[in-house]
Design a protein around this motif. Structure first.
Motif, short mmCIF file in Angstrom:
data_model
loop_
_atom_site.label_atom_id
_atom_site.label_comp_id
_atom_site.label_asym_id
_atom_site.label_seq_id
_atom_site.Cartn_x
_atom_site.Cartn_y
_atom_site.Cartn_z
N PHE A 82 -40.46 -2.25 -19.89
CA PHE A 82 -40.33 -1.31 -18.73
C PHE A 82 -39.79 -1.35 -17.77
O PHE A 82 -39.10 -0.90 -16.39
CB PHE A 82 -41.06 -0.37 -18.57
N PRO A 85 -32.78 -1.10 -15.15
CA PRO A 85 -31.83 -1.97 -15.59
C PRO A 85 -30.82 -2.26 -14.36
O PRO A 85 -30.39 -3.29 -14.32
CB PRO A 85 -31.19 -1.18 -16.91
N ASN B 17 -31.92 6.56 -7.97
CA ASN B 17 -31.16 6.56 -6.56
C ASN B 17 -30.50 8.02 -6.13
O ASN B 17 -29.40 7.26 -4.81
CB ASN B 17 -31.11 5.27 -5.97
N LEU B 18 -30.57 9.06 -6.76
CA LEU B 18 -29.88 9.87 -6.53
C LEU B 18 -29.90 10.84 -4.58
O LEU B 18 -30.39 11.88 -4.38
CB LEU B 18 -29.85 11.53 -7.31
N ILE B 42 -25.20 3.54 -17.62
CA ILE B 42 -26.02 2.49 -16.63
C ILE B 42 -27.50 3.82 -16.37
O ILE B 42 -28.55 3.13 -16.78
CB ILE B 42 -25.87 1.83 -15.33
N ASP B 43 -26.93 4.61 -15.78
CA ASP B 43 -28.00 5.96 -14.96
C ASP B 43 -28.63 6.07 -16.62
O ASP B 43 -29.91 6.44 -17.12
CB ASP B 43 -26.97 7.02 -15.09
N LEU B 45 -28.80 3.93 -19.24
CA LEU B 45 -30.06 2.92 -19.53
C LEU B 45 -31.66 3.35 -19.29
O LEU B 45 -32.15 3.01 -19.22
CB LEU B 45 -29.51 1.58 -19.17
N GLU B 46 -31.22 3.56 -17.93
CA GLU B 46 -32.45 3.88 -16.19
C GLU B 46 -33.10 4.57 -17.23
O GLU B 46 -34.99 5.37 -16.96
CB GLU B 46 -31.98 4.03 -15.17
N VAL B 49 -35.34 3.79 -20.81
CA VAL B 49 -36.69 3.46 -19.74
C VAL B 49 -37.48 4.13 -19.27
O VAL B 49 -38.71 4.07 -19.36
CB VAL B 49 -35.98 2.42 -18.81
N ASP B 52 -39.27 5.82 -21.83
CA ASP B 52 -40.31 5.33 -22.62
C ASP B 52 -42.02 5.08 -21.65
O ASP B 52 -42.48 4.57 -21.84
CB ASP B 52 -39.46 3.69 -23.50
N LYS B 53 -41.16 4.36 -20.31
CA LYS B 53 -42.44 4.60 -19.25
C LYS B 53 -43.15 5.59 -18.95
O LYS B 53 -44.69 4.89 -19.13
CB LYS B 53 -41.44 3.94 -17.84
N LYS B 85 -47.47 9.95 -24.55
CA LYS B 85 -48.52 9.85 -23.16
C LYS B 85 -48.08 11.17 -22.06
O LYS B 85 -46.87 11.73 -22.77
CB LYS B 85 -48.74 8.37 -22.76
#
Lengths: 307, 85
Positions: A82, A85, B17-18, B42-43, B45-46, B49, B52-53, B85
């Motif tokens: 995690f 990026p 980071n908005l 890029i957002d 991609l965030e 993640v 998933d996390k 989860k």
């Protein structure tokens, strides 16, 4: 410029209103080093009335420390999964130069120098080499470093072990300039620079004297010495240099105003430019010599003269 | 569902980071990309993640991601149906 009395061991930069320079959508991903670098470079370009430089050269000792710390801490906390990026993308040292170029839409030569406390000087050296190759080039060159949040504490711990310890707080900042080989509207003449990794205290004043001689100057021709004095043990180098100059030579200890960071000599160059003044203004100063070193290593001497 | 949507808005604001936004500024049906919040690749991609996390959802198909990230409502529905989860 306002001087503040700082007692803390770190001091953050006084940041401008970034929204006046960087669109909020772009600024949200930028750490302080990137914002400071982009704004400083843009202000320098605006003053030089240049919209597209022929090269962008950046020096940074620690690069984008805040995003590096964020990325590495996320790796540790999440068992190497995690990873964010954005922090990874923005953690590289060349993010500052890249964002300056992106903002300008500039595809010219772009390089970043990561040589500890000689990073700014390395960028400046590249600029001078480039100007020998392309005499009509206009180059934006600067240095930038940010505090970050954690690594700076380890640097502080090492610094505090020195006897005597530095009295200068760790800090951050960005200084950018536009350099060219044409005198034209130039504000000052960056006459010469000399750097070396190691030198003895006994040899340093001869090194400075040789550089002056190579430029047709003597110690008496220097009005002002700008020194990187910190109060630490390695200040013996500054004493050796200042002892070689006449007693009436003005001495300015620039880290009292800028704090300590790898590219703080960029601030010293900016300070020298302010002292020498605009081309058509009155100034009683003609030649300024800047000398900086860190822990007895990474020595640099820069001579700046009025046009 | 509404608490999940609120949680998502707060996570999105923090992860991306908005700075200009609060959760109240984001409507549940606002487009996250394009003309809505104006997020970019890029957002995306965030957000992958983040899914998933926080929710144990692994997205591997870019086309699927495009559909899921339409709005907070669509994203919340997908999470409810697929979270581990």
């Amino acid at each position: 410029m306002e001087a503040l009395n700082i007692t803390a061991s770190t001091v953050a930069a006084k940041h401008p209103a970034y929204r006046n320079y960087i669109p909020p959508a772009a600024a949200r991903r930028m750490a302080p080093a990137v914002k400071m670098g982009v704004v400083a470079a843009n202000v320098a370009l605006e003053k030089a009335q240049i919209t597209q430089p022929d090269a962008i050269l950046t020096g940074s000792g620690l690069g984008c420390m805040q995003d590096t710390e964020k990325f590495l801490n996320a790796l540790l906390e999440n068992n190497e999964q995690f990873v964010p990026p954005t922090a990874f993308i923005q953690s590289t040292h060349n993010t500052v130069g890249a964002q300056i170029a992106l903002g300008l839409g500039c595809k010219a030569y772009n390089n970043t120098y990561v040589h500890g406390s000689l990073s700014f000087e390395s960028a400046l050296l590249d600029a001078s080499l480039l100007l020998e190759d392309k005499p009509d080039a206009k180059i934006v060159v600067g240095g930038v470093d940010e505090l970050g949040t954690e690594f700076v504490n380890y640097v502080k711990m090492l610094a505090e072990k020195e006897t005597p310890a530095s009295k200068i707080p760790m800090s951050e900042g960005a200084s950018f300039f536009v350099v060219s080989s044409e005198m034209g509207n130039a504000q000052v003449l960056l006459r010469d620079m000399n750097t070396c990794r190691e030198i003895s205290v006994a040899e340093i004043s001869n090194r400075v004297g040789s550089l002056l001689k190579e430029n047709g100057l003597s110690e008496e021709d220097i009005d002002t010495l700008i020194l990187g004095t910190t109060g630490a043990e390695s200040d013996v180098y500054y004493k050796a240099v200042s002892d070689a100059f006449p007693k009436q030579t003005t001495q300015i200890h620039f880290k009292k105003y800028a704090g300590q960071y790898n590219t703080s000599i960029g601030f010293a160059v900016w300070f020298a430019v302010q002292l020498l003044g605009e081309k058509n203004t009155v100034s009683d100063r003609k030649n300024i010599l800047i000398y900086n070193q860190e822990d007895g290593r990474n020595h640099s001497v820069i001579i700046v003269s009025r046009c | 569902m509404s608490s999940l949507q609120q949680e998502l808005k707060e996570s999105i604001i923090e992860a991306l980071n908005l700075e200009e936004f609060t959760a109240a500024d984001i409507d549940n049906d606002d487009a996250l990309f394009g003309d809505g919040l104006g997020l970019d690749s890029i957002d995306a991609l965030e957000l992958i993640v983040l899914l998933d996390k926080d929710y144990g959802i692994k997205l591997t198909d870019p086309e699927e991601s495009k559909a899921i990230f339409q709005s907070v409502n669509v994203l919340a529905a997908y999470i409810e149906a697929n979270r581990t989860k």
